[in-house]
Design an enzyme around this catalytic site. Sequence first.
Site, PDB file in Angstrom:
ATOM      1  CE  LYS A 190      -7.700   0.278  -2.328  1.00 28.41           C
ATOM      2  NZ  LYS A 190      -8.948  -0.499  -2.188  1.00 28.41           N
TER       3      LYS A 190
ATOM      4  CG  MET B 117      -9.533   6.233   7.119  1.00 26.23           C
ATOM      5  SD  MET B 117     -10.277   4.900   6.137  1.00 26.23           S
ATOM      6  CE  MET B 117     -11.164   4.013   7.434  1.00 26.23           C
TER       7      MET B 117
ATOM      8  CG  ASP C 247      -2.123  -0.866   1.081  1.00 28.06           C
ATOM      9  OD1 ASP C 247      -2.383  -1.317  -0.041  1.00 28.06           O
ATOM     10  OD2 ASP C 247      -2.821  -1.085   2.089  1.00 28.06           O
TER      11      ASP C 247
ATOM     12  N   GLY D  97      -0.972  -0.714   9.413  1.00 23.55           N
ATOM     13  CA  GLY D  97      -1.778  -1.047  10.587  1.00 23.55           C
ATOM     14  C   GLY D  97      -2.069  -2.527  10.658  1.00 23.55           C
ATOM     15  CG  ASP D  98      -4.974  -5.906  12.467  1.00 29.84           C
ATOM     16  OD1 ASP D  98      -4.223  -6.703  13.048  1.00 29.84           O
ATOM     17  OD2 ASP D  98      -6.077  -6.238  11.983  1.00 29.84           O
TER      18      ASP D  98
END
Length: 269
Positions: free
Chosen positions: A75, A189, A53, A107-108
């Site tokens: 993304k 977010m 990512d 993160g997870d």
Amino acid sequence: MTKILKSNSAETNETFSARKGKVYLVGCGLGDAEQLTLKAYRIIREAQIVLYDHLITDEILALIPSQTRKIYVGKPKNCHSISQERINALIADYASQGFSVARLKSGDPYIFGRGAEEALYLGEQGYQVEIIAGISSSVAGPACAGIPPTARGYASSFSVVSAHLKDAKFNTDWLPLLKVPNHTTVVLMGLSLAGAIRKAALQSGVPKDFPVAIVANASRPEQQSVITTVSGLAKAAKNVQGPAVIVFGDVVKLYGKLPQYQLQQVSFY
């Protein structure tokens, strides 16, 4: 579908494509390579194909051996260069050729990381999938700033929520949590929606002086903390570059009293 023309394995192409490779969904935490689990580190070193990512740091990418095939599938916000469906297909395509595939996630994988979607898709296609948990920013982000999600006398429980719903819709279902006594709410977010959160929170009756902290780029050299209130949230957010978590609750009052991860930029509003 993407095809690999040359394998890193000593097996013949016929033998290699006759079996399915294993897929690992790897949680990479906040970005500090030292916070990787031992298993995550091993898989990153051993996998033949790595998809990563946009939040995966250079520090972690540097752990990938030079002979490993690396594929960017990031993304970033408002710039989705590759769809989730395409990512699913890429993973399956490489695994179908017998490669071991590591899908690196910030993160997870299961905390707002769409790991469940990928695991379901791959499982339905008959691939063996293993989830490697990572340290979520919902817990480690506040901790890096010296803000504990729970602390006796301040918070006996905490919630983790997303400010975004599917199709970029603003999620307001969690706002009643801000009125729960002795409770911490960690919002992921939510930085770009700080103005909307402020407005909705005030309209729902949350006090203007309710403590809020924004912790951005936790565990990274550019880590930044902004200490503010619900009233000052929108103004504070304008001075922050994400990724970030927003922490609501009395635990924010402990800022400056507990150890922090490292030296960082701090602002008060």
